[in-house]
Design a protein around this motif. Sequence first.
Motif, PDB file in Angstrom:
ATOM      1  N   ALA A 104     -17.799  15.386  61.512  1.00  0.00           N
ATOM      2  CA  ALA A 104     -18.876  14.404  61.670  1.00  0.00           C
ATOM      3  C   ALA A 104     -19.280  13.798  60.329  1.00  0.00           C
ATOM      4  N   PHE A 105     -19.241  14.577  59.261  1.00  0.00           N
ATOM      5  CA  PHE A 105     -19.572  14.040  57.942  1.00  0.00           C
ATOM      6  C   PHE A 105     -18.504  13.050  57.479  1.00  0.00           C
ATOM      7  N   TRP A 106     -17.240  13.331  57.814  1.00  0.00           N
ATOM      8  CA  TRP A 106     -16.172  12.379  57.498  1.00  0.00           C
ATOM      9  C   TRP A 106     -16.384  11.087  58.281  1.00  0.00           C
ATOM     10  N   CYS A 107     -16.902  11.223  59.507  1.00  0.00           N
ATOM     11  CA  CYS A 107     -17.193  10.031  60.315  1.00  0.00           C
ATOM     12  C   CYS A 107     -18.285   9.187  59.663  1.00  0.00           C
ATOM     13  N   VAL A 108     -19.254   9.844  59.008  1.00  0.00           N
ATOM     14  CA  VAL A 108     -20.285   9.101  58.280  1.00  0.00           C
ATOM     15  C   VAL A 108     -19.637   8.313  57.136  1.00  0.00           C
ATOM     16  N   LEU A 109     -18.698   8.934  56.428  1.00  0.00           N
ATOM     17  CA  LEU A 109     -17.999   8.215  55.362  1.00  0.00           C
ATOM     18  C   LEU A 109     -17.237   7.011  55.925  1.00  0.00           C
ATOM     19  N   ILE A 110     -16.574   7.209  57.040  1.00  0.00           N
ATOM     20  CA  ILE A 110     -15.872   6.089  57.684  1.00  0.00           C
ATOM     21  C   ILE A 110     -16.865   4.992  58.054  1.00  0.00           C
ATOM     22  N   ALA A 111     -18.007   5.392  58.607  1.00  0.00           N
ATOM     23  CA  ALA A 111     -19.033   4.421  59.007  1.00  0.00           C
ATOM     24  C   ALA A 111     -19.530   3.604  57.820  1.00  0.00           C
ATOM     25  N   ILE A 112     -19.620   4.238  56.662  1.00  0.00           N
ATOM     26  CA  ILE A 112     -20.075   3.533  55.465  1.00  0.00           C
ATOM     27  C   ILE A 112     -19.105   2.422  55.091  1.00  0.00           C
ATOM     28  N   PHE A 113     -17.813   2.644  55.336  1.00  0.00           N
ATOM     29  CA  PHE A 113     -16.809   1.657  54.945  1.00  0.00           C
ATOM     30  C   PHE A 113     -16.429   0.686  56.064  1.00  0.00           C
ATOM     31  N   LEU A 114     -16.819   0.953  57.298  1.00  0.00           N
ATOM     32  CA  LEU A 114     -16.483   0.046  58.401  1.00  0.00           C
ATOM     33  C   LEU A 114     -16.971  -1.385  58.196  1.00  0.00           C
ATOM     34  N   PRO A 115     -18.154  -1.611  57.627  1.00  0.00           N
ATOM     35  CA  PRO A 115     -18.570  -3.004  57.435  1.00  0.00           C
ATOM     36  C   PRO A 115     -17.571  -3.814  56.617  1.00  0.00           C
ATOM     37  N   TYR A 116     -16.911  -3.170  55.687  1.00  0.00           N
ATOM     38  CA  TYR A 116     -15.977  -3.884  54.829  1.00  0.00           C
ATOM     39  C   TYR A 116     -14.698  -4.275  55.555  1.00  0.00           C
ATOM     40  N   LEU A 117     -14.413  -3.621  56.658  1.00  0.00           N
ATOM     41  CA  LEU A 117     -13.310  -4.063  57.515  1.00  0.00           C
ATOM     42  C   LEU A 117     -13.659  -5.424  58.109  1.00  0.00           C
ATOM     43  N   GLY A 118     -14.902  -5.555  58.565  1.00  0.00           N
ATOM     44  CA  GLY A 118     -15.353  -6.846  59.101  1.00  0.00           C
ATOM     45  C   GLY A 118     -15.348  -7.943  58.054  1.00  0.00           C
ATOM     46  N   THR A 119     -15.854  -7.646  56.864  1.00  0.00           N
ATOM     47  CA  THR A 119     -15.880  -8.676  55.832  1.00  0.00           C
ATOM     48  C   THR A 119     -14.481  -9.035  55.354  1.00  0.00           C
ATOM     49  N   SER A 120     -13.561  -8.066  55.387  1.00  0.00           N
ATOM     50  CA  SER A 120     -12.170  -8.374  55.017  1.00  0.00           C
ATOM     51  C   SER A 120     -11.541  -9.338  56.005  1.00  0.00           C
ATOM     52  N   ALA A 128     -13.217 -11.453  57.812  1.00  0.00           N
ATOM     53  CA  ALA A 128     -13.910 -12.730  57.623  1.00  0.00           C
ATOM     54  C   ALA A 128     -13.401 -13.480  56.398  1.00  0.00           C
ATOM     55  N   LYS A 129     -13.179 -12.769  55.313  1.00  0.00           N
ATOM     56  CA  LYS A 129     -12.814 -13.432  54.062  1.00  0.00           C
ATOM     57  C   LYS A 129     -11.320 -13.715  53.939  1.00  0.00           C
ATOM     58  N   PHE A 130     -10.494 -12.777  54.361  1.00  0.00           N
ATOM     59  CA  PHE A 130      -9.098 -12.831  53.948  1.00  0.00           C
ATOM     60  C   PHE A 130      -8.113 -13.213  55.044  1.00  0.00           C
ATOM     61  N   THR A 131      -8.566 -13.428  56.256  1.00  0.00           N
ATOM     62  CA  THR A 131      -7.673 -13.970  57.284  1.00  0.00           C
ATOM     63  C   THR A 131      -7.986 -15.448  57.423  1.00  0.00           C
ATOM     64  N   GLY A 132      -7.009 -16.234  57.642  1.00  0.00           N
ATOM     65  CA  GLY A 132      -7.239 -17.667  57.808  1.00  0.00           C
ATOM     66  C   GLY A 132      -7.371 -18.430  56.509  1.00  0.00           C
ATOM     67  N   GLY A 133      -7.318 -17.734  55.383  1.00  0.00           N
ATOM     68  CA  GLY A 133      -7.354 -18.407  54.092  1.00  0.00           C
ATOM     69  C   GLY A 133      -8.717 -18.947  53.726  1.00  0.00           C
ATOM     70  N   GLY A 134      -8.778 -19.525  52.561  1.00  0.00           N
ATOM     71  CA  GLY A 134      -9.995 -20.191  52.120  1.00  0.00           C
ATOM     72  C   GLY A 134     -10.829 -19.399  51.146  1.00  0.00           C
ATOM     73  N   PHE A 135     -10.676 -18.073  51.092  1.00  0.00           N
ATOM     74  CA  PHE A 135     -11.476 -17.289  50.155  1.00  0.00           C
ATOM     75  C   PHE A 135     -10.636 -16.971  48.932  1.00  0.00           C
ATOM     76  N   GLY A 136     -11.164 -17.314  47.793  1.00  0.00           N
ATOM     77  CA  GLY A 136     -10.466 -17.054  46.543  1.00  0.00           C
ATOM     78  C   GLY A 136     -11.452 -16.898  45.408  1.00  0.00           C
ATOM     79  N   PRO A 137     -10.973 -16.970  44.180  1.00  0.00           N
ATOM     80  CA  PRO A 137     -11.853 -16.768  43.022  1.00  0.00           C
ATOM     81  C   PRO A 137     -13.043 -17.723  42.991  1.00  0.00           C
TER      82      PRO A 137
END
Length: 128
Positions: free
Chosen positions: A4-20, A22-31
């Motif tokens: 369950a504690f490992w699941c908390v760690l996964i939960a902490i990083f799940l938002p970044y899956l969504g932002t990835s 959003a940002k990196f599929t379909g192009g358009g995000f860069g420096p």
Amino acid sequence: MPIAFWCVLIAIFLPYLGTSIAKFTGGGFGPRQNHDPRAFLAGLEGYRKRANAFQLNSFEVTPAFAAAVIIAHVVNNAEPSTIDRLAIVWVTSRLLYLIFYVADLALLRSLAWFAGMALIVALFVVSA
């Protein structure tokens, strides 16, 4: 360390899956867009906008999940395996929530969200 504690760690990083998504599929995000990524994310449409919404929702719900897991372990009234199973199913519900959100399956997305919230409540209930 409990699963369950490992699941908390996964939960902490799940938002970044969504932002990835959003940002990196379909192009358009860069420096250039990295100078003001929030403005870039605010201007997205379609599945990328929904992936960003998943990110925001994940930042909102993760503290409640983390608290529920920690409280369940501190109270020590529930079997650790029960807490682990509930946490695994919660992570699964969040992954389904992401899939349904990106695919624009609103009813299924809402059901996955409610399931996740019910699992947070369940973590408190099994601890009582």
